[in-house]
Design a protein around this motif. Sequence first.
Motif, PDB file in Angstrom:
ATOM      1  N   CYS A 203       0.970  -1.158  -0.162  1.00  0.00           N
ATOM      2  CA  CYS A 203       0.007   0.154   0.011  1.00  0.00           C
ATOM      3  C   CYS A 203       0.966   1.339  -0.056  1.00  0.00           C
ATOM      4  N   ASP A 204       0.527   2.288   0.119  1.00  0.00           N
ATOM      5  CA  ASP A 204       1.034   3.541   0.164  1.00  0.00           C
ATOM      6  C   ASP A 204       1.238   4.203   1.637  1.00  0.00           C
TER       7      ASP A 204
ATOM      8  N   CYS B  90      -0.985  -1.010   6.370  1.00  0.00           N
ATOM      9  CA  CYS B  90      -2.142  -1.102   5.232  1.00  0.00           C
ATOM     10  C   CYS B  90      -3.217  -1.469   5.674  1.00  0.00           C
TER      11      CYS B  90
ATOM     12  N   TRP C 296       1.101  -5.112  -5.774  1.00  0.00           N
ATOM     13  CA  TRP C 296      -0.064  -4.444  -5.683  1.00  0.00           C
ATOM     14  C   TRP C 296      -1.388  -5.630  -6.094  1.00  0.00           C
TER      15      TRP C 296
ATOM     16  N   GLY D 114      -7.641   4.162 -10.779  1.00  0.00           N
ATOM     17  CA  GLY D 114      -6.504   3.410 -10.066  1.00  0.00           C
ATOM     18  C   GLY D 114      -5.258   4.376  -9.969  1.00  0.00           C
TER      19      GLY D 114
ATOM     20  N   GLN E 153      -4.223   1.792  -8.381  1.00  0.00           N
ATOM     21  CA  GLN E 153      -4.231   0.960  -7.095  1.00  0.00           C
ATOM     22  C   GLN E 153      -5.333   0.189  -7.079  1.00  0.00           C
ATOM     23  N   ASP E 154      -6.535   0.552  -7.604  1.00  0.00           N
ATOM     24  CA  ASP E 154      -7.958  -0.049  -7.459  1.00  0.00           C
ATOM     25  C   ASP E 154      -8.467   0.009  -8.508  1.00  0.00           C
TER      26      ASP E 154
ATOM     27  N   HIS F 223      -2.345  -4.046 -16.046  1.00  0.00           N
ATOM     28  CA  HIS F 223      -2.007  -3.190 -15.132  1.00  0.00           C
ATOM     29  C   HIS F 223      -1.161  -2.038 -15.507  1.00  0.00           C
TER      30      HIS F 223
ATOM     31  N   TRP G  31       2.653   7.538  -3.454  1.00  0.00           N
ATOM     32  CA  TRP G  31       1.548   7.150  -4.572  1.00  0.00           C
ATOM     33  C   TRP G  31       1.907   7.130  -5.973  1.00  0.00           C
TER      34      TRP G  31
ATOM     35  N   ARG H 211       5.443   5.515  -7.208  1.00  0.00           N
ATOM     36  CA  ARG H 211       5.297   3.998  -7.372  1.00  0.00           C
ATOM     37  C   ARG H 211       4.761   3.899  -9.019  1.00  0.00           C
ATOM     38  N   TRP H 212       3.709   4.408  -9.226  1.00  0.00           N
ATOM     39  CA  TRP H 212       3.061   4.363 -10.436  1.00  0.00           C
ATOM     40  C   TRP H 212       3.829   4.743 -11.529  1.00  0.00           C
TER      41      TRP H 212
END
Length: 812
Positions: A316-317, A321, A377, A568, A570-571, A613, A692, A695-696
């Motif tokens: 998680c960020d 978590c 993730w 996302g 993340q979701d 993803h 956040w 990461r992406w």
Amino acid sequence: MKRLHLAALLVASVASAAFAQKSLTDHDYAQAERWMGYNVRSLVHGTVSDITYLPDGRVFFRVAEDSGARYYIADPAKSSKELAFDHVKLAAALNTHMKNKVAADHLSLSAYKPEVAGFAFEMRGETWHCDTALTMCHVDPPAPEPVENPASQTTTTPQGKAKPAIAKVNLGTAPRGRRGHAPVNISPDKKLAAFIRDHNLWVRTIATGLEKQLTFDGIADYGYATDNAGWQHTDAAILTWSADSKMIATFQQDQRKTGMMYLVSTTNRHPTLEQWRYPLVGDEDVTKIEPVVIDVASAKVTRIKTEPLEHRSMECDDVSCDGDGRWNDVEFSADDAHLAFVATSRDHKDEWVRVADLATGAVREVYHEHVPTYYGWQSKIDWKYLPSSNELLWVSERSDYAQIYLYDLTTGKLKNVVTHGDGPVQDIPYVDEKARVVYFVATGKEKAQDPYLRNLYRVNFDGKGQTLLTSVGVDHAIDMAPDGKTFVDTASTVSMPQTYTLRDNAGKEIVALGKVDVSALVASGWKAPMLIDVKARDGKTSLYGFLYRPTNFDAAKKYPVVDYVYPGPQDGGCGGVHNFNAAHGDHQSLAELGFVVVCIDGQGNPHRSKSFHDAHASTPEEMGDDTIPDQVSGIKDLAKQFAWVDANNVGIWGHSGGGNATVSAMFHSPEFFKVGWAESGNHDNRDYEDDWDERWAGLEVKDAEGHSNYDKHANQNYADQLRGKLMLVHGTMDDNVPPSNSLLVADALMKANKDFDMIMVPNARHGYGEQTQYIMRRRWDYFVKNLMGATPPKEYKVKSYQDVIRAYYADR
């Protein structure tokens, strides 16, 4: 010519009259509001909750029956289910002591625990004990006041430093952390409560109130167990206890060079300034953590001999978590001699598994994995430390799907692949080390079903015997027993309500726990959302989601479309799993006003392959995609499938990441999206917390001219492309996504001479609290007026926020 002119005027007059008559009434809005969760909740009966495994393997749970709440115990040894107690007798026994009486059908208790002569539970913040016959109950006295530990009355610490005075603070009245973390962290044996005071870690013996200081060198911005991820900042203690409650793994968190965040309240008096450490994307100095292990009895602090770690987690960020205050990336050995931990690089492209010797603090590296984009993730649990067999279970997406791998803990060498087949591992609810079996939850492994439906499997450590334990075609939420012998299977689909079954670890039914009854809901006219299958921008990849229609749907009509978006990564925008809910936010209510509301999980969302993803993440340029090309292609595909979908009249809305995506859609696809409602959007991720987006999208890089690779997905840079109607909404005290994100867009729109609308919600956080209902009603009005071309009722009064809260707790 004159006749044509008169005819044209006549047609225009008729059209104008028709338009003028297109007004929605309070009744129309009331018919829409009836499908909100707070209104349909009372029409759903039999929901099972509060599932708790008792020490002997029995299962305690709560059922929301039409006559009120009932508590049951299921016994796997007897294949039985029966009431946990006589609810009328329990209420009567309690009411002999209570000023505010309780009703037998509205008992709200938790933490049920069998005792020798009866049972205990918690209610209204107190612990009660009742005898089996329920002839009498008594409540524990209030927790003792904190007292100084006589053994620690010295003038110096174990390290020889001056010892500060002990403050008398009653933890029972300490403020709770805002994000669900309590300020105290309870030990596994329930005897000790760890907490932070004056930047140091303390423990309190719950039974006596005796307090003991464990660390002594914590200072401001360099304290122990601090709960601060930038967007999260509480007084909770973040740490992991050893199973025997003798040791604590935590960290000293260094924020001394981390930048500040500021928010100012709205008031007619002197405003309150909120300020805290909040690292941003691209900052040279961000928060670091220095791991330590503490022997509680001796207060000995062992520093783990490793470089300061990035304030990062695999899963998680944040470093914690699950809302339980646990530091996620550490595990003790059973004998407390070693601590395994995972270190994550700032850009999440590297993960290192390390093991520390707790006698010396010495560290050895076991395994390292590098990925070109970002790690993990997909799975809730990415690794499992198995010191008894000298092994490590590790989840990796190297095959394009999250699979489990088995490694040698000494050499770091791969022994074998454990799981196989398409579809990612999503969770590992239990590992049977003795039998060498892994129980795991995965999606997408069964080809004949929706790829988002979850199933439970078992597989041997050697990769053999992978077996499906749950039925196909439905979603399965799994609650596994601590000993792995049984599990509660909650099975449902979007249209089929939940059934609850206690099963053995081979998947065989032991006893039915209950089934949700929605007969009253269906009788009221409720309709389940449609599952949709559309094509992505490439014309090949299948995308899935939901579609909501008015309950008085007429296939001969054309309906304007409202696209609910969450990119996302993340979701998933549609929740990631497809299980039953009587209400999905206000989607059905908005549809009831005369729209088709759609939700499409675009490429870049999780729960499928790694390549899926990665589709709109891994670089800042790709993050600016926000799944919008997939939203466009998906809605166009829907229009081909269904004549009643009006792809020429489309609006879009979302919250947080969805607010960002909404503005992105309005700027980058203005020919397609006519109306946008953007709530609390992170419009420039350089103005959001570091973990956040780094990461992406990766780390920020600037060229010689100072141009940033993050420029391309900063919404304000495209403000001149707005053509439709846009509303920006943000809370002025949003400590998750700072309100400056929306103000940056507003400033750019003004400079571009663009008309737009804006609501700044005074003193509201990331959600809008007491103004949630008001903002929802304004959102309905905005789409009715600007997308439908109709007139909404004047200031329709939706149910108050207080009434919504009361409705939610009505059966508690």
